[in-house]
Design a protein around this motif. Structure first.
Motif, PDB file in Angstrom:
ATOM      1  N   VAL A 132       0.839  -1.215  -0.103  1.00 47.76           N
ATOM      2  CA  VAL A 132      -0.140   0.001   0.054  1.00 47.76           C
ATOM      3  C   VAL A 132       0.721   1.202  -0.074  1.00 47.76           C
ATOM      4  N   GLN A 133       1.923   1.087   0.675  1.00 45.29           N
ATOM      5  CA  GLN A 133       2.639   2.316   1.108  1.00 45.29           C
ATOM      6  C   GLN A 133       3.426   2.807  -0.318  1.00 45.29           C
ATOM      7  N   GLU A 134       3.834   1.649  -1.114  1.00 47.11           N
ATOM      8  CA  GLU A 134       4.226   1.866  -2.466  1.00 47.11           C
ATOM      9  C   GLU A 134       3.486   2.305  -3.438  1.00 47.11           C
ATOM     10  N   ALA A 135       2.406   1.793  -3.132  1.00 37.61           N
ATOM     11  CA  ALA A 135       1.305   1.859  -4.431  1.00 37.61           C
ATOM     12  C   ALA A 135       0.794   3.404  -4.461  1.00 37.61           C
ATOM     13  N   ILE A 136       0.885   3.863  -3.505  1.00 41.33           N
ATOM     14  CA  ILE A 136       0.011   5.243  -3.407  1.00 41.33           C
ATOM     15  C   ILE A 136       0.948   6.312  -4.199  1.00 41.33           C
ATOM     16  N   PRO A 137       2.318   6.403  -3.848  1.00 44.66           N
ATOM     17  CA  PRO A 137       3.188   7.229  -4.733  1.00 44.66           C
ATOM     18  C   PRO A 137       3.004   7.103  -6.066  1.00 44.66           C
ATOM     19  N   ALA A 138       3.131   5.421  -6.406  1.00 49.40           N
ATOM     20  CA  ALA A 138       3.240   5.031  -7.835  1.00 49.40           C
ATOM     21  C   ALA A 138       1.988   5.505  -8.670  1.00 49.40           C
ATOM     22  N   ALA A 139       0.750   5.251  -7.741  1.00 52.34           N
ATOM     23  CA  ALA A 139      -0.635   5.526  -8.635  1.00 52.34           C
ATOM     24  C   ALA A 139      -0.635   7.083  -8.913  1.00 52.34           C
ATOM     25  N   ILE A 140       0.040   7.886  -7.834  1.00 52.18           N
ATOM     26  CA  ILE A 140       0.076   9.584  -8.004  1.00 52.18           C
ATOM     27  C   ILE A 140       0.799  10.079  -9.207  1.00 52.18           C
ATOM     28  N   ALA A 141       2.110   9.196  -9.076  1.00 53.20           N
ATOM     29  CA  ALA A 141       2.948   9.410 -10.416  1.00 53.20           C
ATOM     30  C   ALA A 141       2.347   9.253 -11.613  1.00 53.20           C
ATOM     31  N   ARG A 142       1.575   8.197 -11.880  1.00 52.35           N
ATOM     32  CA  ARG A 142       0.989   7.554 -13.078  1.00 52.35           C
ATOM     33  C   ARG A 142      -0.267   8.661 -13.393  1.00 52.35           C
ATOM     34  N   LEU A 143      -0.906   9.267 -12.370  1.00 52.34           N
ATOM     35  CA  LEU A 143      -1.889  10.282 -12.631  1.00 52.34           C
ATOM     36  C   LEU A 143      -1.245  11.434 -12.957  1.00 52.34           C
ATOM     37  N   GLU A 144      -0.231  11.803 -12.617  1.00 52.65           N
ATOM     38  CA  GLU A 144       0.315  13.233 -12.829  1.00 52.65           C
ATOM     39  C   GLU A 144       0.915  13.202 -14.281  1.00 52.65           C
ATOM     40  N   GLU A 145       1.648  11.692 -14.735  1.00 54.07           N
ATOM     41  CA  GLU A 145       2.046  11.508 -15.846  1.00 54.07           C
ATOM     42  C   GLU A 145       1.148  11.888 -16.870  1.00 54.07           C
ATOM     43  N   THR A 146      -0.129  11.217 -16.812  1.00 56.29           N
ATOM     44  CA  THR A 146      -1.148  11.311 -17.659  1.00 56.29           C
ATOM     45  C   THR A 146      -1.981  12.614 -17.412  1.00 56.29           C
ATOM     46  N   LYS A 147      -1.526  13.458 -16.641  1.00 53.17           N
ATOM     47  CA  LYS A 147      -2.349  14.729 -16.293  1.00 53.17           C
ATOM     48  C   LYS A 147      -3.684  14.444 -15.784  1.00 53.17           C
ATOM     49  N   GLN A 148      -4.019  13.528 -14.993  1.00 54.09           N
ATOM     50  CA  GLN A 148      -5.328  13.456 -14.601  1.00 54.09           C
ATOM     51  C   GLN A 148      -5.357  13.502 -13.075  1.00 54.09           C
ATOM     52  N   GLY A 149      -4.318  13.957 -12.552  1.00 56.92           N
ATOM     53  CA  GLY A 149      -4.474  14.040 -11.140  1.00 56.92           C
ATOM     54  C   GLY A 149      -3.080  14.788 -10.532  1.00 56.92           C
ATOM     55  N   THR A 150      -3.147  15.149  -9.511  1.00 56.15           N
ATOM     56  CA  THR A 150      -1.807  15.772  -8.664  1.00 56.15           C
ATOM     57  C   THR A 150      -1.722  15.441  -7.205  1.00 56.15           C
ATOM     58  N   GLY A 151      -0.495  15.128  -6.818  1.00 57.41           N
ATOM     59  CA  GLY A 151      -0.391  14.901  -5.425  1.00 57.41           C
ATOM     60  C   GLY A 151      -0.803  16.071  -4.532  1.00 57.41           C
ATOM     61  N   GLU A 152      -1.377  15.840  -3.457  1.00 57.61           N
ATOM     62  CA  GLU A 152      -1.744  17.283  -3.121  1.00 57.61           C
ATOM     63  C   GLU A 152      -1.750  17.098  -1.323  1.00 57.61           C
ATOM     64  N   THR A 153      -1.898  18.143  -0.627  1.00 57.87           N
ATOM     65  CA  THR A 153      -2.190  18.104   0.713  1.00 57.87           C
ATOM     66  C   THR A 153      -3.445  18.953   0.951  1.00 57.87           C
ATOM     67  N   ILE A 154      -4.412  18.381   1.558  1.00 57.94           N
ATOM     68  CA  ILE A 154      -5.581  19.143   1.813  1.00 57.94           C
ATOM     69  C   ILE A 154      -5.927  19.381   3.414  1.00 57.94           C
ATOM     70  N   TYR A 155      -6.613  20.335   3.745  1.00 60.37           N
ATOM     71  CA  TYR A 155      -6.893  20.389   5.205  1.00 60.37           C
ATOM     72  C   TYR A 155      -8.487  20.395   5.369  1.00 60.37           C
ATOM     73  N   ARG A 156      -8.707  20.036   6.660  1.00 57.87           N
ATOM     74  CA  ARG A 156      -9.937  20.214   6.941  1.00 57.87           C
ATOM     75  C   ARG A 156     -10.499  21.474   7.418  1.00 57.87           C
ATOM     76  N   LEU A 157      -9.502  22.272   7.931  1.00 58.28           N
ATOM     77  CA  LEU A 157      -9.770  23.419   8.198  1.00 58.28           C
ATOM     78  C   LEU A 157      -9.972  24.285   7.089  1.00 58.28           C
ATOM     79  N   ARG A 158     -11.390  24.957   7.034  1.00 60.44           N
ATOM     80  CA  ARG A 158     -11.991  25.765   6.230  1.00 60.44           C
ATOM     81  C   ARG A 158     -11.653  27.268   6.621  1.00 60.44           C
ATOM     82  N   GLU A 159     -12.872  28.163   5.929  1.00 60.59           N
ATOM     83  CA  GLU A 159     -12.670  29.426   6.455  1.00 60.59           C
ATOM     84  C   GLU A 159     -13.636  29.620   7.822  1.00 60.59           C
ATOM     85  N   TRP A 160     -13.254  30.617   8.331  1.00 62.54           N
ATOM     86  CA  TRP A 160     -14.026  30.950   9.625  1.00 62.54           C
ATOM     87  C   TRP A 160     -15.171  32.063   9.417  1.00 62.54           C
ATOM     88  N   LEU A 161     -16.204  31.501   9.538  1.00 62.29           N
ATOM     89  CA  LEU A 161     -17.506  32.245   9.316  1.00 62.29           C
ATOM     90  C   LEU A 161     -17.763  33.122  10.418  1.00 62.29           C
TER      91      LEU A 161
END
Length: 906
Positions: free
Chosen positions: A443-472
């Motif tokens: 699993v640990q190896e496959a995650i970066p491998a899948a991301i790499a292939r997605l980036e190669e084919t321009k269908q995705g990007t490795g990303e860090t997201i946050y739960r924290l959103r705007e403060w209303l």
RNA sequence: GGGGGUUUGGCGGAAUUGGUAGACGCAUUGGACUUAAAAUCCAAAGGCCGUACGGCCGUGCGGGUUCGAGUCCCGCAGCCCCUACCA
């Protein structure tokens, strides 16, 4: 001399007035050479102080007085978190204007706090509802607006149709408005927000440097910020007008429920939040972006799901009455179905998604109530075999489940059943199978491998997201700081020019109507557009009250400055707050907002500080026993219960049997509140302070007991009487001359050792916030001194007790000290230092063990060598008897001053 | 479901960070003072056995490391708090 009574009420009020009169705690910040900022979280002026306040402010006062004695220029201010909903409720219920109600409460609570004898610089008192306070935060808001940190955008909110107002999540109870009881609706509304997410990464990382914060608080903030690493994937979608095409692998189900007969006329629009360029524009393909942490499971995908409020879902619903009805149904119950899990429901849309690596594989696209709009992109791809929520949904909808991760030790080729999942998704580690180029990877190896292939084919990007959103920050309320904006038909939302600040709240309002009184005011909102001069309307939203508390600690530096919120130079000296003390309930909101706010202020050029609080201490709650009438299940005041030796617990008047319940946080509804005023009237502030700091470690819950408070008071009476008598003797007869006998000299060094050891341990304990231990050490010293005949060293011991006890029981110690040195305040006297030489004892003791079992203690002269110590130990009769005739298995283990262990044959 | 905390006498808690378990208190009991009570002072007190000297057991449970474990490691349980369909 006749014995004096411990007249605490006279003593306490006299000293409070004297400290006030001589401005004992006023500090000139511009002259400070050794700045130190002690702050307790400021109170909401609810009416009266409670024991939780007493605990909070007593602890802060101890630290402030201690630091002052250590030579710091201590800033220790107090103010009022004075805006908020309860003032409006009180206005509705009692016809009192919120301002009047608030200011009256402040006056009451100020008097109560003063009776505690706190070392507060009251000249710096502030209240956030004062226009001279909120004018500055209106200015900050305009700065944030200029910097792009404040924006007005459409938000999904809880709307109470009766109140005509937005409700906070915690005000929605089981889908209904907490006051109106009306079904809360989920509606979109333009709201002011601060872009806290802009700093998500930094707010997360900087937690690592807050070494003086409790780990628990940092963990809570980390969880709240919710950093999550993965990737975004753009799924190509098309209309599934033609019959479902089962792909070659049979993965995309036709297993879904019957399609809606009402096909959408056009496919949903591409998600506008897509990363630019990620979709192949040339082919004009529609895409839906999802976020995932498990791109490794892409080959186990069986469907795509959208949040009910996803733009694509909305577009589809416009063409699909069934979907529109489904979404409307789901919207009931507001935005916050807290507590139990909701039933997963979904609606199969007319779209199909294409697999990024096998475009001919298609999958149904669902609109599902369990997908959160506010997290990620509001859409997900589902590999049901390896995600519990997706599996639950798949099982319910009868969708295919395709495992692609084999747990370690399972060979899916040899044993196809072993990798199957039943009703429990497999989310652990393992090896990929049935996954094309990922086969055989962990699993640990496959995650970066899948991301790499997605980036190669321009269908995705490795990303860090946050739960924290705007403060209303918008609230449709009267009793808050007005958002300084004017809405113009032509110019849009325009900031109020700074020379027109503050935008004041109107005083003549009708609080009785539903909704926001500012909306109903006949004239207030009508004004001219600052930019084109045409008639325009004021913004009627006010700020969330966390806005005020995000910077109040800086305002204390310059409380009367009309030109700016605070002085950056003073901030550089006194911020961050050195010691910040308060309840853990603010672990996330207030503390996180303040951390954001100071980054935003720094960006706007107001100061150079990121972190507002250097050391944070979270105190425990104050608990008290509860008593119930088992017959009626009603809570009974503990003061109404009495213990009858024959019949047990009974009601004092009705004599019905009562049952003692658990000791829980004091609350009016449980009738177990103890009023600080009563305690101060009965015992005095010093007793309350000492009781509240004794016994319980400050970060844990404290149990208030009447017996404990009474015992503390008896102790203080005894202490006062005794020291008073010692002073009488010293003043009348002088101290007895030192005698030169060896016994007298030994008594002197023993006393001095005791005194200096106490100074050392008490100092260390206070530094580490171990107040209960510090008090135990002082009591140990007083227990010792009580029984000593008066001598110069004993007298010095008592003077040390006064100095060490002063931050805890300031009035009593000051009163006694003034008898000896009327010209010097204890409050300004330096903290004693200990003499390292006085700590040394000529003898020390060691514990003797045989094979690790305790035998006895043996004393020896510290000057002896190791060999000589062993000699002393072995010749001690008890030891000699125990080791006689037994064979040593190894050399004895000797740790001087601690232990010696003889390892003998059995 | 996830995360964090916590578990030591009748009770609150302490233990120099691996070296006397129970400091300091609360409640309790006995004694002194008093005609008496209150107040005050003195003393006892983890459990079991024993008149005592003393002995055995003992820090939620089970293992482990160590000369030595409340303290460190592994597993388990209880209670408390936070958070929650976070992809």
């Amino acid at each position: 001399m006749t014995e004096k009574r411990y007249d605490f009420s006279t003593i306490e009020s006299a000293w409070q007035h004297r400290w006030d009169g001589m401005r004992a705690f006023a500090v000139d910040l511009s002259q400070a050479t050794n700045p130190y900022y002690v702050l307790e979280m400021f109170p909401y002026p609810s009416g009266r102080i409670h024991m939780g306040h007493v605990r909070n402010y007593t602890m802060g006062d101890l630290v402030a007085r201690y630091k002052k004695a250590r030579g710091y220029d201590v800033l220790h201010p107090m103010g009022w978190d004075a805006f908020g909903l309860p003032a409006e409720n009180a206005a509705r219920e009692r016809g009192l204007h919120p301002a009047k109600w608030t200011w009256e409460n402040i006056a009451t609570m100020r008097a109560q706090l003063k009776a505690l004898g706190l070392s507060i610089d009251w000249e710096r008192e502030i209240a956030t509802c004062h226009p001279e306070y909120y004018r500055h935060e209106q200015g900050y808001f305009l700065d944030f607006l200029d910097a792009g940190l404040a924006v007005r955008k459409d938000m999904w909110v809880n709307w109470d149709p009766v109140e005509q107002s937005v409700l906070a999540n915690e005000q929605v109870i089981e889908g209904k408005g907490w006051r109106s009881g009306a079904d809360v609706e989920r509606v979109k509304r333009k709201q002011w927000c601060l872009d806290t997410a802009h700093y998500a990464d930094e707010l997360d990382r900087a937690l690592d440097d807050l070494s003086a914060w409790p780990e628990a608080v940092k963990t809570m903030q980390r969880n709240w910020i919710g950093r999550s690493q993965g990737c975004s994937i753009d799924f190509v979608v098309s209309r599934a007008d033609s019959a479902d095409k089962a792909d070659s692998a049979g993965k995309a189900g036709s297993a879904g429920k019957a399609d809606s007969t009402d096909k959408a006329g056009s496919a949903g629009k591409a998600d506008s939040t897509d990363k630019a360029g990620s979709a192949d524009d040339a082919t004009k393909q529609e895409t839906i972006s999802v976020f995932t942490t498990r791109p490794d499971t892409l080959f186990g995908m069986t469907f795509l799901a959208l949040a009910i409020d996803h733009p694509v879902a909305e577009a589809l619903a416009a063409q699909d009455a069934g979907l529109a009805a489904f979404i409307a149904e789901c919207r009931k119950g507001g935005t916050a179905p807290r507590g139990e899990e909701i039933e997963k429901r979904g609606y199969r849309s007319s779209l199909q998604a294409h697999h990024p690596f096998r475009p001919d594989w298609t999958f149904p696209v669902y609109v599902a109530n369990y997908v959160l709009l506010e997290y990620g992109t509001g859409a997900l791809f589902a590999c049901a075999a390896h995600d519990q929520r997706d599996l639950d949904f798949a099982r319910q909808e009868g969708l295919t489940v395709v495992p692609v991760v084999a747990p370690t030790g399972v060979d899916p080729l040899a044993d196809p059943d072993a990798a199957q999942v039943d009703n429990e998704a497999y989310t652990g580690q393992g090896t990929l199978f049935g996954s094309d180029f990922l086969d055989g990877l962990t699993v640990q190896e496959a995650i970066p491998a899948a991301i790499a292939r997605l980036e190669e084919t321009k269908q995705g990007t490795g990303e860090t997201i946050y739960r924290l959103r705007e403060w209303l920050v918008s609230r449709q309320r009267y009793w808050g700081c007005p958002v300084p904006v004017i809405h113009c038909h032509d110019c849009g939302a325009v900031g109020v020019p700074r020379d027109q600040l503050p935008v004041r709240l109107p005083e003549d309002i009708d609080i009785g109507t539903h909704g926001n009184p500012l909306d109903h005011h006949p004239t207030w909102r009508h004004t001219a557009c600052p930019s084109c001069g045409k008639p325009a309307l004021r913004e009627t939203d006010t700020f969330d009250t966390f806005f005020e508390s995000s910077w109040y600690f800086a305002r204390f530096l310059s409380p009367r400055d009309t030109t700016q919120g605070f002085d950056a130079k003073l901030a550089a000296q006194f911020l961050p707050v050195d010691d910040y003390i308060g309840g853990i309930e603010h672990a996330i909101l207030h503390l996180l907002y303040s951390r954001f706010f100071f980054r935003a202020l720094k960006q706007a050029g107001h100061c150079a500080i990121d972190e507002p609080f250097k050391r944070l201490f979270t105190q425990g709650m104050v608990c008290h026993k509860t008593i119930k009438d088992p017959a009626t299940n009603a809570w009974i005041f503990p003061t109404d219960a009495e213990r009858d030796p024959e019949n047990g617990l009974r009601h004092r008047d009705t004599h019905v049997p009562l049952a003692e319940g658990a000791s829980v946080k004091m609350s009016k509804s449980k009738r177990n509140v103890v009023d600080p005023d009563d305690i101060i009237a009965t015992y005095g502030a010093d007793t309350a302070r000492l009781f509240i700091l004794s016994d319980s470690p400050p970060n844990r819950d404290l149990e208030w007991t009447a017996a404990g408070a009474d015992a503390i008071h008896r102790y203080l009476k005894r202490l006062y009487r005794h020291i008073d008598g010692v002073i009488d003797t010293a003043l009348a007869d002088g101290l007895p001359p030192a005698t030169k006998t060896p016994e007298a000299e030994e008594a002197t060094t023993a006393t001095m050792r005791m005194v200096h050891t106490t100074i050392k341990t008490v100092t260390e304990d206070i530094d580490r916030y171990h107040f209960n231990r510090a008090i135990a050490r002082i009591r140990e010293l007083t227990n010792y001194l009580f029984v000593q005949p008066l001598s110069a060293p004993v007298y010095e011991g008592w003077m040390t007790v006064l100095r060490l006890f002063n931050p805890i029981v300031p009035h009593l110690t000051e009163e006694l000290h003034a008898r000896i040195q009327p010209d010097q305040l204890l409050v300004s006297a330096p903290w004693p230092s200990w003499d390292a030489e006085a700590l040394v004892s000529p003898q020390e003791e060691i514990s003797v063990q045989i094979n690790g079992k305790m035998l006895c203690r043996v004393a020896y002269d510290v000057a002896l060598t190791d060999e000589a110590v062993l000699e002393v130990v072995c010749t001690t009769p008890k030891v000699a008897q125990a080791i006689e005739g037994r064979q040593a298995r190894r050399a004895p283990i000797l740790v001087r001053g601690r232990i010696v262990n003889f390892i003998l044959a059995p």
